[in-house]
Design a protein around this motif. Structure first.
Motif, PDB file in Angstrom:
ATOM      1  N   CYS A 101       0.948  -1.194   0.092  1.00 42.99           N
ATOM      2  CA  CYS A 101      -0.181  -0.073   0.047  1.00 42.99           C
ATOM      3  C   CYS A 101       1.119   1.339   0.006  1.00 42.99           C
ATOM      4  CB  CYS A 101      -0.926   0.096   1.190  1.00 42.99           C
ATOM      5  SG  CYS A 101      -1.888   1.423   1.212  1.00 42.99           S
ATOM      6  N   GLY A 103      -0.578   4.231   0.026  1.00 43.52           N
ATOM      7  CA  GLY A 103      -1.527   5.277   0.371  1.00 43.52           C
ATOM      8  C   GLY A 103      -0.869   6.422   1.414  1.00 43.52           C
ATOM      9  N   THR A 104      -1.301   7.498   1.527  1.00 38.24           N
ATOM     10  CA  THR A 104      -0.673   8.526   2.370  1.00 38.24           C
ATOM     11  C   THR A 104      -0.216   7.955   3.835  1.00 38.24           C
ATOM     12  OG1 THR A 104      -2.112  10.138   1.313  1.00 38.24           O
ATOM     13  CG2 THR A 104      -0.809  10.844   3.240  1.00 38.24           C
ATOM     14  N   ALA A 105      -1.358   7.326   4.341  1.00 41.07           N
ATOM     15  CA  ALA A 105      -1.043   6.973   5.838  1.00 41.07           C
ATOM     16  C   ALA A 105       0.260   5.802   5.790  1.00 41.07           C
ATOM     17  CB  ALA A 105      -2.131   6.165   6.456  1.00 41.07           C
ATOM     18  N   CYS A 106       0.396   5.059   4.740  1.00 39.36           N
ATOM     19  CA  CYS A 106       1.393   3.803   4.755  1.00 39.36           C
ATOM     20  C   CYS A 106       2.419   4.509   4.289  1.00 39.36           C
ATOM     21  CB  CYS A 106       1.113   2.617   3.801  1.00 39.36           C
ATOM     22  SG  CYS A 106      -0.297   2.075   4.494  1.00 39.36           S
ATOM     23  N   CYS A 142      -4.392   2.949  -0.457  1.00 34.82           N
ATOM     24  CA  CYS A 142      -5.126   2.731   0.639  1.00 34.82           C
ATOM     25  C   CYS A 142      -5.971   1.641   0.550  1.00 34.82           C
ATOM     26  CB  CYS A 142      -5.835   3.886   0.878  1.00 34.82           C
ATOM     27  SG  CYS A 142      -6.518   3.746   2.645  1.00 34.82           S
ATOM     28  N   ILE A 143      -5.487   0.616   1.116  1.00 38.91           N
ATOM     29  CA  ILE A 143      -6.218  -0.692   1.210  1.00 38.91           C
ATOM     30  C   ILE A 143      -7.378  -0.764   2.479  1.00 38.91           C
ATOM     31  CG2 ILE A 143      -4.403  -1.879  -0.120  1.00 38.91           C
ATOM     32  CD1 ILE A 143      -3.757  -2.975   2.668  1.00 38.91           C
ATOM     33  N   GLY A 144      -7.538   0.408   3.331  1.00 38.72           N
ATOM     34  CA  GLY A 144      -8.500   0.471   4.046  1.00 38.72           C
ATOM     35  C   GLY A 144      -8.097  -0.157   5.541  1.00 38.72           C
ATOM     36  N   ALA A 145      -6.460  -0.043   5.572  1.00 34.94           N
ATOM     37  CA  ALA A 145      -6.048  -0.455   6.878  1.00 34.94           C
ATOM     38  C   ALA A 145      -4.859   0.438   7.373  1.00 34.94           C
ATOM     39  CB  ALA A 145      -5.389  -1.810   6.635  1.00 34.94           C
ATOM     40  N   CYS A 146      -5.318   1.889   7.177  1.00 39.49           N
ATOM     41  CA  CYS A 146      -4.650   2.700   7.825  1.00 39.49           C
ATOM     42  C   CYS A 146      -4.046   2.722   9.203  1.00 39.49           C
ATOM     43  CB  CYS A 146      -5.212   4.077   7.505  1.00 39.49           C
ATOM     44  SG  CYS A 146      -5.669   4.143   5.929  1.00 39.49           S
TER      45      CYS A 146
HETATM   46  S1  FES Z   1      -2.674   4.432   3.393  1.00 36.97           S
HETATM   47 FE1  FES Z   1      -2.244   2.292   3.561  1.00 36.97          FE
HETATM   48  S2  FES Z   1      -4.162   1.262   4.306  1.00 36.97           S
HETATM   49 FE2  FES Z   1      -4.767   3.317   3.896  1.00 36.97          FE
END
Ligand code: FES
Length: 180
Positions: A101, A103-106, A142-146
């Motif tokens: 992932c 995504g931003t959080a990851c 983002c796989i929904g596991a932020c």
């Molecule tokens: S950014 Fe990786 S799970 Fe949401």
């Protein structure tokens, strides 16, 4: 009689029935939100496929079934669109798949380092499969596991708080010479 069915049929069910995937995989929630925002209109198919590609890294059969059911479309139409546009990719060709992932959080928790380690150690670039066909490397947004970032998905199993060492260890388990 149980209201739940594990058979992947495309029943004409009301949108309210599509709220939780039996696997508990939170990525399906991302699809639910997108379909709901579009009021489950069939003309939202491409947008939903885009979102699925972002969330899963690729479009596997289970996901296409889910979308077909949610938008009340024949599976053949969903397959048709998914395979027509080259920006969509179906299941990677490798026997195993690793989705990192980005995504931003990851990303802020080091997902870039996970990807760099995999690319360096496995000689793989994002979207590629090892020459022996064992492992495909895919990225998602983002796989929904932020909450457990940085996250990766190994053959459909979501794993959180990953490190370069843990992702490499998970992948090496798949390799024939894992004992070395
Ligand atoms: S950014 Fe990786 S799970 Fe949401």
């Amino acid at each position: 009689m149980s209201p739940l069915s594990s058979t992947p049929t495309i029943d004409r069910q009301p949108p309210s029935a599509i709220n939780e995937h039996p696997s508990g995989d939170k990525r399906f929630k991302v699809l639910d939100i997108t379909m709901k925002r579009n009021q489950y209109r069939s003309d939202a198919l491409i947008e939903v496929l885009h979102k699925a590609q972002e969330a899963f890294g690729y479009l596997e059969e289970d996901v296409l079934y889910y979308i077909a059911r949610g938008l009340k479309l024949p599976l053949s139409r969903v397959y048709g669109v998914a395979t027509f546009y080259h920006l969509f990719s179906l299941k990677p060709s490798g026997a195993h798949s690793c989705v990192v992932c980005l995504g931003t959080a990851c990303y802020v928790k080091g997902a870039g380092e996970l990807l760099a380690a995999l690319e360096r150690e496995m000689g793989l670039k994002e979207g590629e499969t090892t020459p022996d066909g064992q492992v495909s490397l895919v990225t998602a947004r983002c796989i929904g596991a932020c909450g457990i970032a940085p996250a990766a998905v190994f053959d459909g199993r979501v794993a959180g708080k990953q490190t370069p060492e843990s992702v490499l260890a998970a992948i090496k388990e798949w390799l024939p010479d894992a004992a070395s």
